[in-house]
Motif scaffolding. Structure first.
Motif, short mmCIF file in Angstrom:
data_model
loop_
_atom_site.label_atom_id
_atom_site.label_comp_id
_atom_site.label_asym_id
_atom_site.label_seq_id
_atom_site.Cartn_x
_atom_site.Cartn_y
_atom_site.Cartn_z
N ASN A 1 0.85 -1.18 0.00
CA ASN A 1 0.00 0.00 0.00
C ASN A 1 0.89 1.24 0.00
OD1 ASN A 1 -2.33 1.52 0.02
ND2 ASN A 1 -2.88 1.08 2.15
N GLU A 2 0.28 2.38 -0.32
CA GLU A 2 0.93 3.68 -0.21
C GLU A 2 0.00 4.57 0.59
OE1 GLU A 2 2.14 5.36 -3.97
OE2 GLU A 2 2.59 3.38 -4.78
N VAL A 3 0.58 5.42 1.46
CA VAL A 3 -0.24 6.30 2.28
C VAL A 3 0.42 7.68 2.37
CG1 VAL A 3 -1.28 4.48 3.70
CG2 VAL A 3 0.86 5.55 4.44
N ILE A 4 -0.43 8.69 2.48
CA ILE A 4 0.02 10.03 2.83
C ILE A 4 -0.71 10.37 4.12
CG2 ILE A 4 0.08 12.45 2.17
CD1 ILE A 4 0.20 11.55 -0.76
N LEU A 5 0.06 10.49 5.20
CA LEU A 5 -0.51 10.69 6.51
C LEU A 5 -0.26 12.12 6.99
CD1 LEU A 5 0.85 7.39 8.10
CD2 LEU A 5 -1.49 7.81 7.31
N ASP A 6 -1.32 12.81 7.37
CA ASP A 6 -1.21 14.14 7.95
C ASP A 6 -0.74 13.97 9.40
OD1 ASP A 6 -1.56 16.61 9.15
OD2 ASP A 6 -3.49 16.99 8.21
N ILE A 7 0.44 14.47 9.72
CA ILE A 7 0.97 14.30 11.07
C ILE A 7 0.92 15.59 11.87
CG2 ILE A 7 2.43 12.32 10.50
CD1 ILE A 7 4.80 14.35 10.36
N GLY A 8 0.22 16.57 11.33
CA GLY A 8 0.05 17.83 12.05
C GLY A 8 1.09 18.86 11.69
N MET B 1 3.52 12.49 6.08
CA MET B 1 4.44 11.38 5.80
C MET B 1 3.93 10.73 4.52
SD MET B 1 5.46 9.75 9.55
CE MET B 1 4.19 8.54 9.45
N ASP B 2 4.79 10.62 3.53
CA ASP B 2 4.47 10.02 2.23
C ASP B 2 5.20 8.68 2.19
OD1 ASP B 2 3.63 9.58 -0.36
OD2 ASP B 2 4.88 11.15 -1.25
N ASP B 3 4.48 7.61 2.51
CA ASP B 3 5.11 6.32 2.79
C ASP B 3 4.59 5.18 1.94
OD1 ASP B 3 6.39 7.60 4.90
OD2 ASP B 3 5.21 6.63 6.46
N TYR B 4 5.45 4.19 1.80
CA TYR B 4 5.03 2.86 1.39
C TYR B 4 4.70 2.10 2.66
CZ TYR B 4 7.19 3.64 -3.20
OH TYR B 4 7.53 4.14 -4.43
N VAL B 5 3.70 1.22 2.58
CA VAL B 5 3.42 0.30 3.67
C VAL B 5 3.86 -1.07 3.18
CG1 VAL B 5 1.71 -0.55 5.31
CG2 VAL B 5 1.44 1.72 4.31
N MET B 6 4.73 -1.70 3.97
CA MET B 6 5.30 -2.98 3.57
C MET B 6 4.88 -4.05 4.56
SD MET B 6 9.14 -1.71 2.45
CE MET B 6 9.43 -3.06 1.30
N GLU B 7 4.94 -5.31 4.11
CA GLU B 7 4.60 -6.41 5.01
C GLU B 7 5.53 -7.59 4.77
OE1 GLU B 7 0.66 -8.02 4.28
OE2 GLU B 7 1.06 -8.28 2.16
#
Length: 170
Positions: free
Chosen positions: A144-151, A156-162
């Motif tokens: 997955n890919e996510v862009i998380l608002d951290i305030g 954070m513009d991240d890859y989610v890995m497993e």
């Protein structure tokens, strides 16, 4: 290499190792302001203490037993999702990279995850962080890919890995 469970007395060492790693890793990827903001938010003594008091969250210090020096740390949380452990943080002192400490810590994590009854490890990695290649070399895959608002106007513009654990790891 040994991994030693962290305690409240290790908070200043965790903060120091995080700062040294972040200043080397993230310069040029995110702004200095965002680095400072994230270190202050994610590595405040109160935040780390909350983690240490959570029975599912574990910190281990990475000790180079040949030199009797702490080279990094790992922080993870069992049951973050169903049957899933989240690797929240693994950081090494910049001069310790490439010496097997990261690989050893991930092997240790797999054992701890299996002992917990979880069967999956997830993590977020910044899309521009070269650590993505390291995780891939250890069998992790992007799902997955996510862009998380951290305030404070930062994201954070991240890859989610497993990593999926199948049966016995040995």
């Amino acid at each position: 290499m040994k991994l030693i469970g962290a305690t409240e007395k290790d908070i200043p060492l965790i903060q120091n190792l995080a700062r040294r790693s972040w200043e080397k890793t993230y310069v040029g990827i995110i702004s200095t302001e965002q680095i400072e903001y994230m270190l202050e938010e994610m590595y405040s003594a109160n935040e780390i203490l909350k983690h240490l008091q959570n029975s599912n969250y574990h910190y281990y210090m990475i000790l180079d037993d040949r030199n009797n020096s702490y080279e990094g740390f790992i922080g993870y949380e069992h049951d973050y999702e169903a049957a899933t452990t989240k690797l929240h943080r693994i950081y090494l002192a910049p001069e310790s990279k490439g010496k097997g400490f990261g690989k050893g810590a991930l092997e240790f994590l797999k054992e701890k995850v299996q002992e917990s009854g979880n069967s999956r490890i997830i993590l977020n990695v910044n899309k521009d962080n070269s650590a993505k290649k390291f995780y891939e070399s250890q069998g992790y895959k992007v799902y997955n890919e996510v862009i998380l608002d951290i305030g404070n106007g930062f994201v954070m513009d991240d890859y989610v890995m497993e990593f999926l654990i199948h049966g016995n790891l040995t």
